[in-house]
Design an enzyme around this catalytic site. Structure first.
Site, PDB file in Angstrom:
ATOM      1  CG  ASP A  19      34.520  31.919  40.188  1.00 41.97           C
ATOM      2  OD1 ASP A  19      35.468  31.150  40.442  1.00 41.97           O
ATOM      3  OD2 ASP A  19      33.588  32.131  40.976  1.00 41.97           O
ATOM      4  CG  ASP A  21      32.148  26.531  43.219  1.00 41.26           C
ATOM      5  OD1 ASP A  21      31.591  25.736  43.982  1.00 41.26           O
ATOM      6  OD2 ASP A  21      33.083  26.217  42.468  1.00 41.26           O
ATOM      7  CG  ASP A 178      30.779  34.468  42.968  1.00 39.55           C
ATOM      8  OD1 ASP A 178      31.785  33.910  42.484  1.00 39.55           O
ATOM      9  OD2 ASP A 178      30.171  34.037  43.967  1.00 39.55           O
TER      10      ASP A 178
END
Length: 226
Positions: A19, A21, A178
């Site tokens: 991922d 960000d 996250d």
């Protein structure tokens, strides 16, 4: 750090997928600056990082809701989202940087000839200039955005597309993110998954409940898998 379940058999990964960000990049301060610009423009008090950081992975609407709080439901939401996105796009990498340990992990993957790529739900018109602004990301084998296909995470399709473009089997990929949707997408794609506990997770307990194969305290934990 792995979950407290039985140890998984060691495998050799052909690719790591990340991922963006909250996993590779700490983008929260640029997103927060865009949010605060919109708040000030609308005569609302700006907010501190402890307010915007937890929402940083969840899109423009979530950021604005964190800023406007109970006023959000009465606002012209589409107009404000456009304001925030325009502000962010104009200042996309003023404060953004790799999280500590990310660059070392990417260098190690390159040295080991293990492919790595990026799959983010960020739209392409934001993803592409952001990735281009960060030299550490220049060797990504693929960069797939949330609007590259008709479906985004938690759908597994973008991750399967990444694996296809990289010429690797999904079961020999590790996806790191996250957010719960990252782990859901990775599992649905048949990949191993790791939670980036350094990112914009709601809490350690909630992140543990996603049941990723691994919970990494730092990008350096990735060295145990290459």
């Amino acid at each position: 750090m792995a979950n407290s379940q039985a140890p998984l058999p060691l495998i050799e990964y052909d690719a790591f997928l990340f991922d963006l960000d909250g996993t590779l990049l700490d983008t929260a301060d640029d997103l927060g600056a865009a949010l605060n610009a919109v708040l000030i423009n609308n005569k609302i008090e700006p907010v501190s990082s402890d307010v915007y950081r937890p929402a940083a992975s969840n899109g423009a609407g979530a950021l604005l809701e964190a800023g406007f709080k109970e006023l959000w439901d009465t606002q012209p939401q589409s107009e404000l989202i456009k304001q925030l996105v325009d502000e962010y796009a104009a200042n996309i990498a003023n404060h953004t940087h790799c999280f500590s340990g990310v660059e070392s992990l990417l260098i190690a993957l390159d040295q080991k000839k293990i492919k790595w790529g990026i799959m983010t739900n960020k739209p392409g018109f934001l993803t592409d200039p952001l990735v281009a602004a960060i030299p550490a990301l220049k060797n990504a084998s693929v960069v797939i955005s949330g609007d590259t296909l008709a479906e985004a995470k938690p759908s597994p399709l973008p991750l399967l597309y990444c694996a296809k473009l990289m010429g690797v089997q999904p079961k020999r990929c590790l996806y790191i993110g996250d957010a719960q949707r990252d782990i859901q997408a990775g599992k649905a794609a048949g990949m191993r998954t790791a939670t980036a506990l350094w990112g914009y997770i709601p809490s350690i307990d909630e992140a543990n409940s996603w049941n990723a194969d691994f919970n990494w305290q730092s990008p350096i934990d990735g060295f145990n898998h290459i």
